[in-house]
Write an enzyme that holds these catalytic residues in place. Structure first.
Site, PDB file in Angstrom:
ATOM      1  N   ARG A  51       0.852  -1.200   0.000  1.00  0.00           N
ATOM      2  CA  ARG A  51       0.000   0.000   0.000  1.00  0.00           C
ATOM      3  C   ARG A  51       0.883   1.244   0.000  1.00  0.00           C
ATOM      4  NH1 ARG A  51      -1.461   1.651   4.566  1.00  0.00           N
ATOM      5  NH2 ARG A  51      -2.133  -0.354   5.388  1.00  0.00           N
ATOM      6  N   TYR A 103     -17.515  15.664 -15.776  1.00  0.00           N
ATOM      7  CA  TYR A 103     -17.761  14.218 -15.843  1.00  0.00           C
ATOM      8  C   TYR A 103     -18.751  13.829 -14.728  1.00  0.00           C
ATOM      9  CZ  TYR A 103     -16.767   9.234 -15.268  1.00  0.00           C
ATOM     10  OH  TYR A 103     -16.875   7.880 -15.143  1.00  0.00           O
ATOM     11  N   ASP A 175      -8.211  18.121 -14.610  1.00  0.00           N
ATOM     12  CA  ASP A 175      -8.475  16.761 -15.081  1.00  0.00           C
ATOM     13  C   ASP A 175      -8.066  16.722 -16.559  1.00  0.00           C
ATOM     14  OD1 ASP A 175      -9.609  14.427 -16.117  1.00  0.00           O
ATOM     15  OD2 ASP A 175     -11.392  14.532 -14.849  1.00  0.00           O
ATOM     16  N   LYS A 200      -8.515   5.617 -19.365  1.00  0.00           N
ATOM     17  CA  LYS A 200      -8.883   6.078 -20.705  1.00  0.00           C
ATOM     18  C   LYS A 200      -7.659   6.063 -21.627  1.00  0.00           C
ATOM     19  CE  LYS A 200     -12.663   6.612 -18.359  1.00  0.00           C
ATOM     20  NZ  LYS A 200     -13.086   7.859 -17.761  1.00  0.00           N
TER      21      LYS A 200
HETATM   22  C1  LIG Z   1     -13.575   8.314 -16.501  1.00  0.00           C
HETATM   23  C2  LIG Z   1     -13.313   9.685 -16.032  1.00  0.00           C
HETATM   24  C3  LIG Z   1     -13.099   9.962 -14.684  1.00  0.00           C
HETATM   25  C4  LIG Z   1     -13.186   8.888 -13.613  1.00  0.00           C
HETATM   26  O1  LIG Z   1     -12.135   7.972 -13.716  1.00  0.00           O
HETATM   27  P1  LIG Z   1     -12.272   6.401 -13.306  1.00  0.00           P
HETATM   28  O2  LIG Z   1     -10.958   5.844 -13.724  1.00  0.00           O
HETATM   29  O3  LIG Z   1     -13.444   5.852 -14.039  1.00  0.00           O
HETATM   30  O4  LIG Z   1     -12.478   6.393 -11.831  1.00  0.00           O
HETATM   31  C5  LIG Z   1     -12.813  11.257 -14.321  1.00  0.00           C
HETATM   32  N1  LIG Z   1     -12.763  12.257 -15.244  1.00  0.00           N
HETATM   33  C6  LIG Z   1     -12.980  12.025 -16.546  1.00  0.00           C
HETATM   34  C7  LIG Z   1     -12.899  13.154 -17.511  1.00  0.00           C
HETATM   35  C8  LIG Z   1     -13.269  10.748 -16.993  1.00  0.00           C
HETATM   36  O5  LIG Z   1     -13.500  10.530 -18.289  1.00  0.00           O
END
Ligand SMILES: *Cc1c(COP(=O)(O)O)cnc(C)c1O
Length: 385
Positions: A51, A103, A175, A200
């Protein structure tokens, strides 16, 4: 040559990486272990418990820092757990300003998890810098930016947000999931924290759920590391390995995502049955100039609304697609189509959703790296003429 000096397309492959110390393995081994032998109490080789730290995760964290041109990377169990760690920097009574077409999962985390701990979130169209300043007061601690936004493809001026954050003594988090560091590097524009859903584009193959943070400030990195270890939402060794493997081809994948994205954006725009296409590469996109100045390309995320669009019409189209898969998520090599109103954004109330343009007929595409002729033929048969 210092690896730090490498160009982006080499950093994706070599950034922060060295052959493994044990046997010289060129690829970082998957250290599938929870614990590490100590020669004497406290006598370890840098790792005590997975961890707190794991060599495969460290390799990923170094790569993340390198590609974002930052100093410290942290890898989490998901994008949302990375965000969760950032919000845990705050105290009850603190306020956050964010964008109104965030999101859906981020919105849910803010409103339904953290508001009950006394943190207040304000949402505004952050492409309008003045409206952001209007939401800032003496309790504000953090600006949370997502750009391009999901699914409306608004582009927020990161440098302008950094100037606001500096003026008011706030942290700026961006983000960067949609753009990836191939297209935009927020730390270079004055952001304090870059966040990714590495699920992603960074992972790129729809085979992991992983999150990331990258920062430059040592004290901030230490606070985030404390939260990461104390709360424990860490990225496991196997997922770290897969994400690292994905990052090695990020630049070539992104190049093709951008090419295919542009071709499909133009195809849809010229289609008689399509009402509206959202893609920041269009010259008449309201934030095109900012997109051009802060991004090195416009990406493969596109949203569109069929003419006379109803919920049913949109559902019809996404159900007919054959090469595009109807699925949540984005950023993989394969093309995906989604219906935000019933899928990714269903947790946002309809009135809130529609205010930011997420109407019932909106369809979102994550354009993959398949042959462009197959993708266009698929859209053509699904939309008709
Ligand atoms: C998918 C996504 C998230 C969340 O991420 P996870 O890996 O699904 O927890 C946050 N911001 C954006 C823009 C996303 O596309």
């Amino acid at each position: 040559m210092e690896k730090k000096e490498l160009k982006f397309n080499s950093k994706t492959i070599h950034g922060g990486q060295q052959p493994d110390k044990a046997y010289g393995a060129v690829m970082p081994p998957i250290y599938q272990t929870s614990t590490y032998a100590q020669s004497t109490p406290g006598g370890h080789q840098g790792f005590e418990y997975s961890r707190s730290g794991n060599p495969t995760r460290t390799a990923l964290e170094n790569a993340l820092a390198s590609i974002e041109n930052g100093r410290y990377g942290l890898a989490f169990a998901s994008g949302l757990s990375a965000m969760d760690a950032v919000i845990k920097l705050l105290e009850p009574g603190d306020e956050v300003v964010s964008t109104n077409d965030l999101y859906g999962g981020s919105y849910r985390l803010f409103r339904q998890v953290f508001e009950k701990y006394g943190i207040t979130f304000h949402f505004t169209a952050m492409q309008d810098v003045e409206s952001v300043e209007g939401k800032i007061n003496d309790k504000t601690k953090l600006l949370w930016v997502e750009t391009p936004t999901n699914p409306m493809m608004n582009v927020i001026d990161i440098a302008a947000m950094a100037a606001l954050a500096k003026k008011h003594g706030l942290l700026l988090a961006v983000d960067n999931t949609f753009a990836t560091p191939y297209l935009q590097r927020p730390l270079e524009m004055g952001a304090d924290i870059v966040m990714h859903s590495a699920t992603k584009y960074l992972g790129g193959h729809s085979d992991v759920v992983v999150g990331a943070l990258v920062v430059n400030d040592k004290e901030l990195a230490e606070k985030l590391y404390f939260i990461q270890n104390a709360s424990g939402a860490v990225c496991g060794p196997m997922d770290s390995f897969l994400t690292l493997r994905g990052i090695k081809t990020l630049h070539v994948r992104m190049q093709r995502h951008c090419e295919n994205g542009e071709a499909i954006a133009n195809y849809l725009r010229n289609h008689p049955k399509i009402e509206k296409v959202y893609w920041p590469g269009f010259e008449d996109h309201p934030n095109h100039e900012i997109a051009k100045s802060q991004m090195n390309g416009f990406g493969g995320m596109i949203s569109f609304v069929p003419k006379g669009g109803t919920f049913k019409e949109a559902v019809n189209i996404v159900e007919k697609l054959r090469v595009f898969t109807l699925a949540e998520s984005l950023g993989g090599v394969e093309s995906l189509a989604g219906h935000p109103a019933s899928m990714t954004h269903a947790s946002i109330p309809k009135t809130e959703r529609e205010k930011s343009g997420v109407v019932d007929a909106l369809i979102r595409l994550s354009v993959g790296i398949e042959d462009i002729d197959d993708l266009i033929a698929d859209l053509e048969q699904a939309i008709g003429r």
